[in-house]
Design a protein around this motif. Structure first.
Motif, PDB file in Angstrom:
ATOM      1  N   ALA A  31      11.316   2.918  -1.700  1.00  0.00           N
ATOM      2  CA  ALA A  31      12.269   2.539  -0.881  1.00  0.00           C
ATOM      3  C   ALA A  31      11.863   1.993   0.494  1.00  0.00           C
ATOM      4  N   PHE A  32      10.783   2.683   1.166  1.00  0.00           N
ATOM      5  CA  PHE A  32      10.222   2.424   2.410  1.00  0.00           C
ATOM      6  C   PHE A  32       9.537   1.011   2.308  1.00  0.00           C
ATOM      7  N   SER A  33       8.948   0.947   0.905  1.00  0.00           N
ATOM      8  CA  SER A  33       7.953  -0.317   0.743  1.00  0.00           C
ATOM      9  C   SER A  33       9.153  -1.486   0.835  1.00  0.00           C
ATOM     10  N   VAL A  34      10.237  -1.248   0.231  1.00  0.00           N
ATOM     11  CA  VAL A  34      11.333  -2.458   0.312  1.00  0.00           C
ATOM     12  C   VAL A  34      11.643  -2.814   1.546  1.00  0.00           C
ATOM     13  N   MET A  35      11.901  -1.686   2.368  1.00  0.00           N
ATOM     14  CA  MET A  35      12.392  -1.724   3.818  1.00  0.00           C
ATOM     15  C   MET A  35      11.081  -2.520   4.681  1.00  0.00           C
ATOM     16  N   VAL A  36      10.078  -2.269   4.310  1.00  0.00           N
ATOM     17  CA  VAL A  36       8.857  -2.896   5.166  1.00  0.00           C
ATOM     18  C   VAL A  36       8.710  -4.503   4.515  1.00  0.00           C
ATOM     19  N   PHE A  37       8.918  -4.793   3.331  1.00  0.00           N
ATOM     20  CA  PHE A  37       8.963  -6.029   2.927  1.00  0.00           C
ATOM     21  C   PHE A  37      10.213  -6.799   3.511  1.00  0.00           C
ATOM     22  N   GLY A  66       2.116   3.845  11.314  1.00  0.00           N
ATOM     23  CA  GLY A  66       3.148   4.057  12.076  1.00  0.00           C
ATOM     24  C   GLY A  66       4.668   3.951  11.449  1.00  0.00           C
ATOM     25  N   GLN A  67       5.086   2.819  11.270  1.00  0.00           N
ATOM     26  CA  GLN A  67       6.333   2.703  10.785  1.00  0.00           C
ATOM     27  C   GLN A  67       6.350   3.332   9.336  1.00  0.00           C
ATOM     28  N   GLY A  68       5.378   3.266   8.675  1.00  0.00           N
ATOM     29  CA  GLY A  68       5.255   3.507   7.095  1.00  0.00           C
ATOM     30  C   GLY A  68       5.291   4.967   7.089  1.00  0.00           C
ATOM     31  N   MET A  69       4.013   5.643   6.981  1.00  0.00           N
ATOM     32  CA  MET A  69       3.660   6.886   6.744  1.00  0.00           C
ATOM     33  C   MET A  69       4.130   7.904   7.738  1.00  0.00           C
ATOM     34  N   MET A  70       4.402   7.711   8.815  1.00  0.00           N
ATOM     35  CA  MET A  70       4.659   8.567   9.829  1.00  0.00           C
ATOM     36  C   MET A  70       6.116   8.929   9.660  1.00  0.00           C
ATOM     37  N   THR A  71       6.981   7.879   9.774  1.00  0.00           N
ATOM     38  CA  THR A  71       8.365   7.760   9.366  1.00  0.00           C
ATOM     39  C   THR A  71       8.699   8.492   8.005  1.00  0.00           C
ATOM     40  N   HIS A  72       8.070   8.008   6.993  1.00  0.00           N
ATOM     41  CA  HIS A  72       8.119   8.456   5.708  1.00  0.00           C
ATOM     42  C   HIS A  72       7.888  10.138   5.610  1.00  0.00           C
ATOM     43  N   THR A  81       0.853  -1.170  -0.232  1.00  0.00           N
ATOM     44  CA  THR A  81      -0.023  -0.026   0.033  1.00  0.00           C
ATOM     45  C   THR A  81       0.948   1.269  -0.007  1.00  0.00           C
ATOM     46  N   LEU A  82       1.912   1.171   0.676  1.00  0.00           N
ATOM     47  CA  LEU A  82       2.769   2.382   0.774  1.00  0.00           C
ATOM     48  C   LEU A  82       3.205   3.121  -0.456  1.00  0.00           C
TER      49      LEU A  82
END
Length: 408
Positions: free
Chosen positions: A348-354, A115-121, A64-65
């Motif tokens: 890049a965040f999406s890859v990190m979340v994966f 949290g981990q995704g959009m707030m940090t992003h 989704t990110l």
């Protein structure tokens, strides 16, 4: 400009980025995993079952990110922050009232995405765009919000859970977001930051502005991602299974939770040192060194089982996280430009979340089939050492490319 003058003149926006990073803690693994033991007991789940739920929810947030993350390129930071923080609070309420396995998965998904995704992003994208000329320093300060959360939130959760139960602790987290964090953030972001003439000149000097599609077709992007996301995979896997780890070692959860203070101290000290070094030498030159502290952390955790090793391990993890998060946040705009950074960083965040999604599920499955935990941690450390060499080669390739493209 001196460090303190920089802080004084930009306190409003640095504080906003700091708070976004700090309150992303409610969606980070170190916080979510504190209720893992209660969830397993209440819903009769194994380590692998809960790890799989967490992995699937995190993978869903990673998918989704890229779509929601590019909104930072099109809407004011204030609007994005308000929507994301409110939604994160709602998912904290959802976790507090969860009544079934599918509700756990839904809560995990929302906590990870918001949290981990959009707030940090939002925090790092805004800081990277606002402060082009002093990007390293700005990001090192903004990202101090995360170690603040790591230092305070676990101990607060354990204390509140002892008084109110784990559901009550999640309810308090939601109320803190809505009644304390959100109003302060809206005041700080009431005025957007306008870059100075020097910073505008710095942005123009960055050269080619890559689009997201161009970046994703660049093989170097994927090689770097495989290296810099090792901390996400390893840290998330170990923190998610921290209850298993402390039981395996014979430690108490309170001891391990207190070790987060050492981790936070490592992040703070390293971030404040690495930020100015990035401004002086560039993120590309520092890239090959980012995984060295993590490889040492894995060695300590695998080889030494005394309670003191928890504090040494967490301190090294803190150094690794401080180095990696500050460097990576500067690295992407440095090599791909800032014009499309919201979309690029979302990918890049999406890859990190994966990577962070794969860790708990894989390690939980390996625990269930009987693979020794120490053997798993040694393999993680070996991977880090191998990618130190890979990142050195990729950093050189970036520098050679820049030399070729530079006009004479």
């Amino acid at each position: 400009m001196t460090y303190f003058k920089f802080l004084r003149e930009n306190a409003r926006w640095l504080s906003a980025s700091y708070l976004l990073a700090m309150f992303s803690g409610f969606g980070q693994t170190f916080f979510i995993s504190l209720s893992a033991g209660d969830l397993r007991a209440e819903f009769a789940l194994s380590h692998g079952d809960l790890g799989l739920l967490y992995m699937l929810a995190t993978l869903g947030s990673a998918l989704t990110l890229p779509y929601v993350g590019k909104s930072v390129d099109h809407f004011p930071v204030r609007t994005i922050a308000a929507v994301v923080m409110t939604t994160l609070a709602l998912f904290c309420f959802a976790m507090a009232s969860t009544f079934s396995v599918w509700m756990i998965a839904l809560s995990y998904y929302g906590l990870r995405l918001c949290g981990q995704g959009m707030m940090t992003h939002t925090a790092v994208t805004a800081a990277g765009r606002w402060f082009s000329a002093r990007r390293g320093r700005a990001l090192s300060i903004a990202l101090l919000g995360l170690p603040t959360a790591e230092a305070l939130f676990p101990l607060c959760f354990v204390t509140l859970a002892g008084i109110l139960g784990w559901r009550g602790a999640w309810t308090v987290a939601a109320l803190v977001l809505l009644l304390a964090a959100l109003p302060v953030l809206m005041v700080l972001l009431a005025r957007d930051r306008v870059p100075s003439a020097t910073e505008i000149a710095s942005i123009k000097a960055e050269g080619r502005q890559w689009t997201r599609n161009e970046t994703l077709r660049d093989s170097r992007f994927w090689l770097v991602s495989c290296g810099i996301n090792a901390p996400a995979f390893i840290g998330t896997a170990i923190f998610f299974h921290q209850v298993y780890l402390v039981n395996l070692r014979g430690w108490s959860l309170e001891v391990f939770a207190s070790a987060f203070l050492g981790m936070a101290a490592g992040v703070v000290c390293t971030s404040l040192v690495v930020g100015p070094l990035i401004d002086r030498f560039s993120a590309r030159r520092l890239l090959p060194f980012t995984l060295i502290p993590l490889s040492l952390a894995c060695l300590v955790l695998a080889q030494y089982h005394a309670p003191l090793s928890a504090f040494i391990f967490m301190g090294l993890i803190g150094i690794s996280n401080g180095f990696n998060s500050t460097l990576v946040s500067s690295f992407w705009p440095e090599v791909y430009g800032t014009r499309h950074m919201g979309a690029i960083r979302a990918s890049a965040f999406s890859v990190m979340v994966f990577a962070s999604a794969a860790g708990p599920g894989l390690v939980g499955w390996l625990i269930d089939i009987g693979v020794p935990f120490d053997m798993q941690v040694r393999a993680m450390g070996l991977y880090c050492l191998i990618f130190c060499a890979v990142l050195a080669l990729v950093a050189r390739a970036y520098r050679e490319r820049e030399t070729i493209l530079k006009p004479e």
